[in-house]
Design a protein around this motif. Structure first.
Motif, PDB file in Angstrom:
ATOM      1  N   ASP A 285     -24.576  89.947  36.690  1.00  9.31           N
ATOM      2  CA  ASP A 285     -25.075  88.653  36.226  1.00  9.31           C
ATOM      3  C   ASP A 285     -24.960  88.569  34.707  1.00  9.31           C
ATOM      4  O   ASP A 285     -25.834  89.041  33.984  1.00  9.31           O
ATOM      5  CB  ASP A 285     -26.535  88.462  36.668  1.00  9.31           C
ATOM      6  CG  ASP A 285     -27.108  87.112  36.237  1.00  9.31           C
ATOM      7  OD1 ASP A 285     -26.316  86.245  35.813  1.00  9.31           O
ATOM      8  OD2 ASP A 285     -28.338  86.933  36.359  1.00  9.31           O
ATOM      9  N   ASP A 362     -27.536  80.547  34.550  1.00 12.59           N
ATOM     10  CA  ASP A 362     -28.169  81.858  34.700  1.00 12.59           C
ATOM     11  C   ASP A 362     -29.239  81.862  35.792  1.00 12.59           C
ATOM     12  O   ASP A 362     -29.738  82.913  36.182  1.00 12.59           O
ATOM     13  CB  ASP A 362     -28.765  82.295  33.347  1.00 12.59           C
ATOM     14  CG  ASP A 362     -29.087  83.770  33.309  1.00 12.59           C
ATOM     15  OD1 ASP A 362     -28.636  84.511  34.215  1.00 12.59           O
ATOM     16  OD2 ASP A 362     -29.784  84.194  32.362  1.00 12.59           O
ATOM     17  N   GLU A 364     -28.889  81.652  38.902  1.00 14.53           N
ATOM     18  CA  GLU A 364     -27.845  81.652  39.925  1.00 14.53           C
ATOM     19  C   GLU A 364     -28.293  82.240  41.257  1.00 14.53           C
ATOM     20  O   GLU A 364     -27.755  81.897  42.303  1.00 14.53           O
ATOM     21  CB  GLU A 364     -26.618  82.427  39.409  1.00 14.53           C
ATOM     22  CG  GLU A 364     -26.651  83.953  39.583  1.00 14.53           C
ATOM     23  CD  GLU A 364     -27.766  84.647  38.826  1.00 14.53           C
ATOM     24  OE1 GLU A 364     -28.274  84.046  37.861  1.00 14.53           O
ATOM     25  OE2 GLU A 364     -28.144  85.770  39.188  1.00 14.53           O
TER      26      GLU A 364
HETATM   27 MN    MN Z   1     -29.213  85.013  36.106  1.00 13.03          MN
END
Ligand code: MN
Ligand code: BES
Ligand code: ZN
Length: 514
Positions: A285, A362, A364
């Motif tokens: 990530d 972000d 996600e």
């Molecule tokens: Mn994230």
């Protein structure tokens, strides 16, 4: 120096001083005797008999160190007088009042871990597991499981330690555990070993770097469960496009490493309605276009700890042949910036038909889980869905590394999770869901946005997930603080903890098996 650990069970009678001669074995390996003490250092009849003249040494050592036999305390005596072992370890077994009613796990596993901590190089260990209050077969198996969990080290990429020419390879720690009924302990150990294998499989996945463990590679590793009788279906990008899983696919579209969804099924429950576990599997990530700061970003290789837990858990169920129908589903994506990456402001349509405005790329994990939750609910109509996800940094602010965040639409499931958490030491703490928080997700342009406001970040993330759950009993575990990088303890010294395997295995065993 790495070590190998071998544990076997034997009757009490086989725990005897090495013969002939004294102490150090012919090949130079030091010998260790381990015994267990009760309140005020009390020893069982069998233990006293084995110690013989060394009993006096133990009494003196206990007096000198004010040893009371409590769990976590021990005596460690080198070259004990009157005993043909090189080292004698006396472990305390007395639990605190408030821990008395705990089942064998985790306490005896913790004792195993504490014992393992004392053995760092080659040795031949004889354990007389004969505490004065007696010990069940489960306790014997849990002791060995704790040793194995503590012994785990992720050393795949340490080339020097393994292959260096000037070492003779790993040293052997060879343990014989003497128990009252070896056959019964061996039976109990089948279950405990299955749990250990599941935890270790999960830890391995979390520790693996993201250049190796891409979504495609993760799916391949999950497919290895087929050998154990688990049905494994892998859905590629095309298959997910066909299903309309656009919130999941949007997260992965910026990466050269293609997204996958894996559905694992263990059918051990006849016609029973399945239970299901769903994991966030973001193999790395970066934050995407809403990119994260550099410091600490390497930890985001662990943003698939939820998926790792689910995969390890399925291994455990298969190895111990659980009598339940269990579905494990994981959404595997890499969140990268790139010329094809999703942008802030993009609007995507989830498989449920609901549209999402992506304010922050972000956030996600919730986008990935939205489609997997919907798919599992729709296709399998499970008794419950429990999802695990390293979902928010905010859960670390709220609960630190001690508890995972629990969010649920169902009180019974929540209470079972909380109780099982206390019993296994993998603790959860419930936080609220309510319409007021849900409202924070309303969007100007779509059905919802993917972030709330500045506050209650873990709760708004959970509210987002709940928008993809109908009436199915559901629980979301936010494991950002427990799945990785949590402080080491008696049974875990690894960065990736494998958190959740022990908790959820016991949950199923206690409530959902025939
Ligand atoms: Mn994230
Ligand atoms: N994977 C992170 C959450 C995380 C943070 C896990 C720290 C482990 C340790 C997640 O995808 C994320 O980035 N969440 C954001 C949400 C925010 C943009 C609303 C966060 O927590 O900052
Ligand atoms: Zn994430």
């Amino acid at each position: 120096m790495s070590t190998t650990l071998t544990i076997r069970f034997a009757p009490f009678s086989q725990i005897a001083a090495p013969k002939p001669g004294r102490g150090v074995k012919a090949d130079g390996t030091p010998t260790v005797l381990v015994v267990f003490a009760g309140k005020d250092g009390e020893l069982s009849v069998g233990t006293k008999k084995l110690l013989g003249g060394a009993k006096e040494t133990v009494d003196r050592a206990a007096k000198a160190t004010k040893f009371k036999g409590n769990v976590g305390s021990s005596l460690d005596i080198l070259a004990p007088h009157g005993l043909a072992f090189d080292r004698l370890i006396v472990l305390g077994t007395v639990r605190k009042e408030d821990e008395k009613d705990l089942p064998p796990q985790p306490k005896d596993a913790l004792a195993g871990g504490a014992l393992m901590a004392k053995l760092s190089s080659a040795c031949k260990v004889s354990v007389l597991f004969d505490p004065p209050h007696g010990a069940s077969a489960d306790e014997g198996a849990a002791l060995a499981a704790g040793m194995r969990l503590r012994h785990y080290k992720f050393e795949t990429y340490k080339t020097k330690k393994k292959d260096s020419k000037d070492t003779k390879g790993p040293e052997a720690i060879d343990v014989t555990v003497g128990v009252a009924d070896p056959a019964a302990v061996k039976r109990a150990a089948v279950v405990q070993d299955a749990i250990v294998e599941g935890v270790i499989a999960a830890r391995d996945l979390v520790n693996e770097p993201a250049n190796v463990l891409t979504p495609v590679e993760f799916a391949k590793r999950a497919a290895e469960l087929r050998k154990l009788g688990v049905q494994v279906d892998i859905l590629d990008v095309k298959a997910m496009q066909k299903l309309g899983m656009n919130t999941l696919l949007g997260v992965g579209q910026g990466s050269i490493n293609e997204s996958r969804m894996v559905v694992m099924r263990w059918n051990g429950g006849g016609k029973a309605q399945p239970v299901s576990f769903i994991g966030k599997g973001v193999t790395f990530d970066t934050g995407g276009i809403s990119i994260k700061p550099a410091a600490g970003m390497e930890d985001m290789k662990g943003d698939m700890a939820g998926a790792a837990c689910v995969t390890g858990l399925m291994r455990t169920f298969a190895l111990r042949k659980a009598k339940a129908n269990i579905i494990g589903a994981i959404g595997l994506v890499e969140n990268m910036p790139g010329h094809n990456a999703q942008r802030p402001g993009d609007i995507v349509k989830s498989m449920s038909g609901q549209t999402v405005e992506v304010i922050n790329t972000d956030a996600e994990g919730r986008l990935v889980l939205a489609d997997v939750l919907w798919y599992i609910q729709d296709k399998y109509k499970p008794q419950f869905m429990i999802n695990l996800a390293t979902l928010t940094g905010a859960i670390l602010v709220a609960l630190g590394n001690e508890h995972a965040g629990l969010f649920s639409n169902n009180d019974e499931l929540s209470e079972r999770l909380a109780a099982t958490g206390k019993a296994t030491g993998e603790k959860v703490w419930r936080l609220p869901l309510s319409p007021g928080y849900d409202k924070m997700l309303d969007s100007k342009f779509a059905d919802m946005k993917n972030i709330g406001g500045r506050f209650a970040g873990s709760i708004t993330a959970a509210q987002f997930l709940q928008r993809f759950v109908n009436k199915t009993p559901w629980a979301h575990l936010d494991i950002a603080g427990t799945g990785m990088s949590s402080p080491s303890n008696d049974i875990n010294q690894s960065w990736g903890s494998g958190w959740g395997v022990r908790l959820l295995d016991r949950l199923v065993a206690a409530h959902y098996e025939k």
